[in-house]
Design a protein around this motif. Structure first.
Motif, PDB file in Angstrom:
ATOM      1  N   VAL A   1      -5.239 -17.428  39.084  1.00 16.68           N
ATOM      2  CA  VAL A   1      -5.455 -17.246  40.423  1.00 16.68           C
ATOM      3  C   VAL A   1      -4.989 -15.987  40.810  1.00 16.68           C
ATOM      4  N   GLY A   2      -3.822 -15.439  40.336  1.00 16.69           N
ATOM      5  CA  GLY A   2      -3.093 -14.286  40.458  1.00 16.69           C
ATOM      6  C   GLY A   2      -3.984 -12.972  40.079  1.00 16.69           C
ATOM      7  N   THR A   3      -4.794 -13.335  38.981  1.00 17.67           N
ATOM      8  CA  THR A   3      -5.841 -12.142  38.401  1.00 17.67           C
ATOM      9  C   THR A   3      -6.939 -12.093  39.353  1.00 17.67           C
ATOM     10  N   ALA A   4      -7.701 -13.330  40.007  1.00 14.87           N
ATOM     11  CA  ALA A   4      -8.772 -13.424  40.485  1.00 14.87           C
ATOM     12  C   ALA A   4      -8.451 -12.877  41.980  1.00 14.87           C
ATOM     13  N   LEU A   5      -7.222 -12.722  42.492  1.00 15.36           N
ATOM     14  CA  LEU A   5      -7.101 -12.341  43.903  1.00 15.36           C
ATOM     15  C   LEU A   5      -6.829 -10.870  43.677  1.00 15.36           C
ATOM     16  N   HIS A   6      -6.319 -10.272  42.748  1.00 16.10           N
ATOM     17  CA  HIS A   6      -6.158  -8.789  42.505  1.00 16.10           C
ATOM     18  C   HIS A   6      -7.419  -8.277  42.307  1.00 16.10           C
ATOM     19  N   LEU A   7      -8.119  -8.801  41.271  1.00  9.59           N
ATOM     20  CA  LEU A   7      -9.465  -8.065  41.106  1.00  9.59           C
ATOM     21  C   LEU A   7     -10.513  -8.136  42.555  1.00  9.59           C
ATOM     22  N   GLN A   8     -10.382  -9.106  43.289  1.00  9.24           N
ATOM     23  CA  GLN A   8     -11.072  -9.119  44.408  1.00  9.24           C
ATOM     24  C   GLN A   8     -10.719  -8.334  45.355  1.00  9.24           C
ATOM     25  N   GLN A   9      -9.303  -7.799  45.504  1.00 10.57           N
ATOM     26  CA  GLN A   9      -8.930  -6.885  46.289  1.00 10.57           C
ATOM     27  C   GLN A   9      -9.292  -5.568  45.883  1.00 10.57           C
ATOM     28  N   ARG A  10      -9.874  -5.238  44.701  1.00  9.66           N
ATOM     29  CA  ARG A  10     -10.411  -4.312  44.039  1.00  9.66           C
ATOM     30  C   ARG A  10     -11.913  -4.079  44.246  1.00  9.66           C
ATOM     31  N   GLY A  11     -12.383  -4.999  44.890  1.00  7.48           N
ATOM     32  CA  GLY A  11     -13.899  -4.875  45.174  1.00  7.48           C
ATOM     33  C   GLY A  11     -14.881  -5.686  43.997  1.00  7.48           C
ATOM     34  N   TRP A  12     -14.097  -6.191  43.218  1.00 13.89           N
ATOM     35  CA  TRP A  12     -14.849  -7.263  42.198  1.00 13.89           C
ATOM     36  C   TRP A  12     -15.599  -8.450  42.902  1.00 13.89           C
ATOM     37  N   SER A  13     -16.492  -8.881  42.588  1.00 13.45           N
ATOM     38  CA  SER A  13     -17.106 -10.268  42.804  1.00 13.45           C
ATOM     39  C   SER A  13     -16.448 -11.255  41.617  1.00 13.45           C
TER      40      SER A  13
END
Length: 410
Positions: A14-26
């Protein structure tokens, strides 16, 4: 828009998903169950800002003899299963030599320094402040000699890393924790840690934040992961999902999946237990009984008692020997009351022999990223290492040096 599948909805995933999301990843987060219901649920709920040095394997004869003869409650082992752990244990021994442990600690401390700040930002964004206590946790010592050694160790960590700790006399501990029937020789209060009254609930709150920000959570089995023309794909209950990248954040299950792709991960998998107790009084902060190898942590479900490490075969039936010993020792300290559940919970901690998590690109598979092996600190480090991986995947300069955690290291 760049896209990624994150396998594993524990604190690390979940921590990974949130940080990728913050960087514009789907991002699609995939797990076989609900977020935070596996290993991330079963810990003592402490965000350990003081844990700047990873747990080394004991190298003194007295400690090893106590473990071998079953006199220590820190480690319990199933003799007929030791051959399965022998390779990782020998590597763990080698990496625990003082010089190698010091090098690992220098890298580890960079992550621990970011653990509380990374959690703090997510706790606020997720509206989860009601789950969290500040003020640290305490380690009770039963003899003056143990207390003296602990105070010296606290001073060493303060001088080297700036970790804050307070030495509590027996009277001061009794005043801080009125529920205690005895206070031994006192305690060390580690002041930089935070504690959580529902660890799985905090992971679920982070997952809800991920969904609120547009992320997708799907049910699926990791074994269906495979390369596709676009990158990587997986089957889920809602149909197939494809993305250009995939992150394996499966904790103790990561080696089994990665073996299909030709990777041999020498992970040491340690089983742990917990059970809740509902007594007339509880503790204000988590308390580690150092002499007996367990933590009592006040939780929403009651006072949770958690154990140390058990080395057993994966298919072995539960054998909560350590938990029984811990509960007996805990009764000397508090009125436990009645158990909140009859059967204890058990889960597995993914420990790497060099004591550092694996964070980075898979050596032979473009678009496959690895993020696991946090040992006893996945709950603490998930958001911080998630940021490190997301920065690496996004081509950013990482906020801490990434090289010590790279996959394929020796």
């Amino acid at each position: 828009m760049r896209s990624a599948i994150v396998l594993g909805a524990g604190m690390v995933g979940v921590g990974t998903a949130l940080h990728l999301q913050q960087r514009g990843w789907s991002v699609v987060l995939v797990d076989r169950g609900e977020p935070g219901r596996e290993t991330s649920h079963g810990n003592a709920g402490i965000i350990q800002g003081e844990a700047v040095e990873p747990y080394a394997m004991p190298r003194d004869g007295a400690t090893l003899l106590a473990i071998a003869t079953g006199r220590s409650n820190d480690v319990h082992y199933e003799a007929r299963a030791l051959h399965r752990h022998l390779g990782p244990l020998l590597r763990y021994w080698w990496h625990s030599a003082p010089a190698r442990h010091a090098a690992a600690s220098r890298a580890y401390a960079t992550l621990i320094a970011q653990a509380v700040p990374e959690h703090a930002a997510l706790i606020e964004a997720a509206g989860a402040t009601d789950l969290v206590r500040q003020g640290g946790f305490r380690v009770l010592h039963r003899t003056p000699q143990d207390m003296e050694r602990a105070a010296a160790e606290a001073e060493r960590l303060r001088a080297r890393y700036g970790v804050r700790a307070q030495v509590l006399s027996p009277a001061a501990l009794a005043a801080a924790e009125p529920a205690l029937k005895q206070t031994g020789a006192g305690a060390i209060q580690w002041q930089d840690a935070w504690s959580v009254r529902d660890p799985g609930g905090l992971v679920a709150a982070y997952a809800a934040l991920f969904r609120q920000r547009g992320g997708t959570v799907r049910r699926g089995e990791a074994v269906s992961l495979g390369p596709t023309a676009r990158g990587w794909g997986i089957r889920t209950a809602d149909g197939p999902v494809e993305a250009e990248a995939a992150v394996v954040a499966l904790g103790p299950w990561a080696p089994d999946l990665l073996r299909r792709f030709g990777y041999r991960i020498p992970m040491l998998r340690k089983r742990g237990y917990h059970r809740h107790w509902r007594g007339p009084r509880t503790l204000a902060l988590p308390l580690l009984d150092a002499a007996n190898g367990y933590v009592m942590a006040p939780m929403a479900q009651g006072l949770r008692i958690t154990t140390g490490a058990e080395l057993a075969s994966p298919e072995a039936a539960e054998s909560p020997v350590q938990l029984a010993r811990a509960e007996a020792a805990a009764r000397d300290l508090v009125d436990l009351g009645v158990p909140g559940e009859h059967a204890p919970w058990s889960g597995t901690r993914p420990c790497m022999p060099d004591m550092l998590p694996v964070i980075g690109a898979a050596p032979r598979h473009p678009g496959l990223w690895l993020h696991f092996g946090h040992g006893h600190q996945g709950f603490t480090l998930g958001p911080a290492t998630g940021r490190l991986l997301a920065e690496t995947m996004s081509g950013e300069v990482p906020f801490v040096p990434a090289a010590p955690f790279r996959p394929g290291r020796r």
